[in-house]
Design a protein around this motif. Structure first.
Motif, mmCIF file in Angstrom:
data_model
loop_
_atom_site.group_PDB
_atom_site.id
_atom_site.type_symbol
_atom_site.label_atom_id
_atom_site.label_comp_id
_atom_site.label_asym_id
_atom_site.label_seq_id
_atom_site.Cartn_x
_atom_site.Cartn_y
_atom_site.Cartn_z
ATOM 1 N N ILE A 244 0.900 -1.197 -0.199
ATOM 2 C CA ILE A 244 -0.017 -0.230 -0.075
ATOM 3 C C ILE A 244 0.745 1.081 0.034
ATOM 4 O O ILE A 244 0.409 2.111 -0.588
ATOM 5 C CB ILE A 244 -0.820 -0.029 1.297
ATOM 6 N N GLN A 245 1.956 1.250 0.730
ATOM 7 C CA GLN A 245 2.559 2.401 0.971
ATOM 8 C C GLN A 245 3.700 2.563 -0.522
ATOM 9 O O GLN A 245 3.382 3.761 -0.884
ATOM 10 C CB GLN A 245 3.864 2.154 2.059
ATOM 11 N N THR A 246 4.238 1.685 -1.142
ATOM 12 C CA THR A 246 4.767 1.814 -2.390
ATOM 13 C C THR A 246 3.725 2.457 -3.595
ATOM 14 O O THR A 246 3.932 2.943 -4.347
ATOM 15 C CB THR A 246 5.369 0.321 -2.787
ATOM 16 N N ASN A 247 2.248 1.777 -3.347
ATOM 17 C CA ASN A 247 1.693 2.172 -4.424
ATOM 18 C C ASN A 247 0.901 3.339 -4.278
ATOM 19 O O ASN A 247 0.431 3.807 -5.150
ATOM 20 C CB ASN A 247 0.314 0.956 -4.669
ATOM 21 N N ASN A 248 1.149 4.077 -3.136
ATOM 22 C CA ASN A 248 0.777 5.413 -2.676
ATOM 23 C C ASN A 248 1.730 6.290 -3.290
ATOM 24 O O ASN A 248 1.491 7.689 -3.334
ATOM 25 C CB ASN A 248 0.431 5.579 -1.425
ATOM 26 N N LEU A 249 2.950 5.788 -3.735
ATOM 27 C CA LEU A 249 3.934 6.894 -4.069
ATOM 28 C C LEU A 249 3.457 7.500 -5.464
ATOM 29 O O LEU A 249 2.849 6.754 -6.445
ATOM 30 C CB LEU A 249 5.241 6.271 -4.110
ATOM 31 N N PRO A 250 3.852 8.614 -5.914
ATOM 32 C CA PRO A 250 3.490 8.952 -7.114
ATOM 33 C C PRO A 250 4.042 8.040 -8.330
ATOM 34 O O PRO A 250 4.975 7.533 -8.032
ATOM 35 C CB PRO A 250 4.364 10.387 -7.332
ATOM 36 N N GLY A 251 3.465 7.911 -9.490
ATOM 37 C CA GLY A 251 3.652 7.417 -10.539
ATOM 38 C C GLY A 251 2.967 5.895 -10.851
ATOM 39 O O GLY A 251 2.166 5.814 -9.974
ATOM 40 N N LEU A 252 3.558 5.256 -11.657
ATOM 41 C CA LEU A 252 2.613 3.845 -12.042
ATOM 42 C C LEU A 252 3.119 2.926 -10.703
ATOM 43 O O LEU A 252 4.073 3.056 -9.971
ATOM 44 C CB LEU A 252 3.320 3.286 -13.258
ATOM 45 N N ALA A 253 1.966 2.219 -10.384
ATOM 46 C CA ALA A 253 1.882 1.244 -9.349
ATOM 47 C C ALA A 253 2.685 0.019 -9.634
ATOM 48 O O ALA A 253 2.614 -0.596 -10.710
ATOM 49 C CB ALA A 253 0.186 0.798 -9.124
ATOM 50 N N VAL A 254 3.187 -0.369 -8.274
ATOM 51 C CA VAL A 254 3.752 -1.757 -8.435
ATOM 52 C C VAL A 254 2.807 -2.894 -8.980
ATOM 53 O O VAL A 254 1.919 -2.865 -8.350
ATOM 54 C CB VAL A 254 4.534 -2.080 -7.194
ATOM 55 N N GLY A 255 3.248 -3.756 -9.742
ATOM 56 C CA GLY A 255 2.369 -4.811 -9.996
ATOM 57 C C GLY A 255 1.669 -4.537 -11.592
ATOM 58 O O GLY A 255 1.150 -5.589 -12.260
ATOM 59 N N LEU A 256 1.673 -3.254 -12.033
ATOM 60 C CA LEU A 256 1.325 -2.920 -13.565
ATOM 61 C C LEU A 256 2.315 -3.547 -14.590
ATOM 62 O O LEU A 256 3.549 -3.606 -14.107
ATOM 63 C CB LEU A 256 1.092 -1.505 -13.665
ATOM 64 N N LYS A 257 2.012 -3.906 -15.642
ATOM 65 C CA LYS A 257 3.029 -3.920 -16.792
ATOM 66 C C LYS A 257 3.539 -2.689 -17.150
ATOM 67 O O LYS A 257 2.802 -1.677 -17.246
ATOM 68 C CB LYS A 257 1.925 -4.615 -18.012
ATOM 69 N N ALA A 258 4.772 -2.726 -17.519
ATOM 70 C CA ALA A 258 5.354 -1.387 -17.728
ATOM 71 C C ALA A 258 5.337 -1.170 -19.113
ATOM 72 O O ALA A 258 5.314 -1.897 -20.015
ATOM 73 C CB ALA A 258 7.117 -1.799 -17.459
ATOM 74 N N PRO A 259 4.827 0.064 -19.495
ATOM 75 C CA PRO A 259 4.342 0.349 -20.708
ATOM 76 C C PRO A 259 5.560 0.593 -21.752
ATOM 77 O O PRO A 259 6.660 0.995 -21.305
ATOM 78 C CB PRO A 259 3.701 2.114 -20.575
ATOM 79 N N ASP A 260 5.616 0.117 -22.777
ATOM 80 C CA ASP A 260 6.638 0.065 -23.673
ATOM 81 C C ASP A 260 6.733 1.591 -24.249
ATOM 82 O O ASP A 260 6.069 2.214 -24.219
ATOM 83 C CB ASP A 260 6.120 -0.808 -25.106
ATOM 84 N N PHE A 261 7.990 1.707 -24.376
ATOM 85 C CA PHE A 261 8.434 3.107 -25.153
ATOM 86 C C PHE A 261 9.673 2.967 -26.230
ATOM 87 O O PHE A 261 10.119 1.985 -26.390
ATOM 88 C CB PHE A 261 8.608 4.098 -24.223
ATOM 89 N N GLU A 262 9.742 4.095 -27.023
ATOM 90 C CA GLU A 262 10.794 4.279 -27.720
ATOM 91 C C GLU A 262 11.356 5.638 -27.708
ATOM 92 O O GLU A 262 10.785 6.545 -27.900
ATOM 93 C CB GLU A 262 10.223 4.074 -29.187
ATOM 94 N N LEU A 263 12.842 5.602 -27.356
ATOM 95 C CA LEU A 263 13.647 6.716 -27.275
ATOM 96 C C LEU A 263 15.026 6.514 -28.015
ATOM 97 O O LEU A 263 15.357 5.447 -28.332
ATOM 98 C CB LEU A 263 13.710 7.052 -25.778
#
Length: 177
Positions: A36-55
């Motif tokens: 709960i503490q980790t997922n209350n931090l700003p940003g994407l939640a732990v346990g989600l699939k990391a979105p793909d990106f291209e840079l």
């Protein structure tokens, strides 16, 4: 006499079961609080699939998160002007050298208008630095503070996230090395 011995053994057994169950319940509650503490931090939640990106990297080559499917990834968001980011760069380099075959480090710079290549040379870092020129990836990952680091497992799932500078020991802990 035999009845008393059997009763004592039975009571000891019951007490042992009760203690073990209480310890397991406490450990489970601690894990839930940490989650709960980790997922209350700003940003994407732990346990989600990391979105793909291209840079683009510093050499101008295109890098995709999906290029590293099947590998552990440390995805770090940082800037050249950020004191905690500067502080953790030497530890990231040490971790890069230590975990080269086990963990991929992708350092996403959010201020590419700065002399990022000069900064990397001055800091003597050799892990991949990616340039988020239009803040696209930092927006997708909902970056509000830097440094922010996501630890992604081999299946592409965010397993940990950390806000603020880290030490080599913390990086090893989050990646299981």
């Amino acid at each position: 006499m035999l009845k008393k011995v059997i009763a004592i053994v039975f009571l000891c057994g019951l007490m042992t079961v009760a203690i073990v169950q209480a310890m397991e319940k406490n450990a489970k509650e601690e894990q839930e609080v940490e989650s709960i503490q980790t997922n209350n931090l700003p940003g994407l939640a732990v346990g989600l699939k990391a979105p793909d990106f291209e840079l683009k990297n510093l050499a101008g080559e295109t890098v995709r998160l999906s290029d590293f499917k099947g590998q552990k990834i440390m995805l770090n968001f940082w800037a050249t002007w950020c004191p905690p980011c500067k502080k953790e760069m030497p530890d990231m380099q040490k971790f890069f050298e230590l975990a080269k075959n086990d963990v991929v480090i992708l350092a996403v710079n959010i201020d590419p208008e700065a002399d990022v290549a000069g900064f990397a040379k001055k800091m003597d870092v050799h892990f991949p630095i990616l340039l988020d020129e239009k803040d696209k990836v930092s927006s997708i990952y909902k970056i509000l503070t830097i440094p922010t680091t996501y630890f992604i497992d081999e299946d592409g799932i965010i397993r940990h996230k950390h806000l603020s500078a880290m030490t080599v020991e913390m990086m090893k802990e989050y990646t299981g090395l």
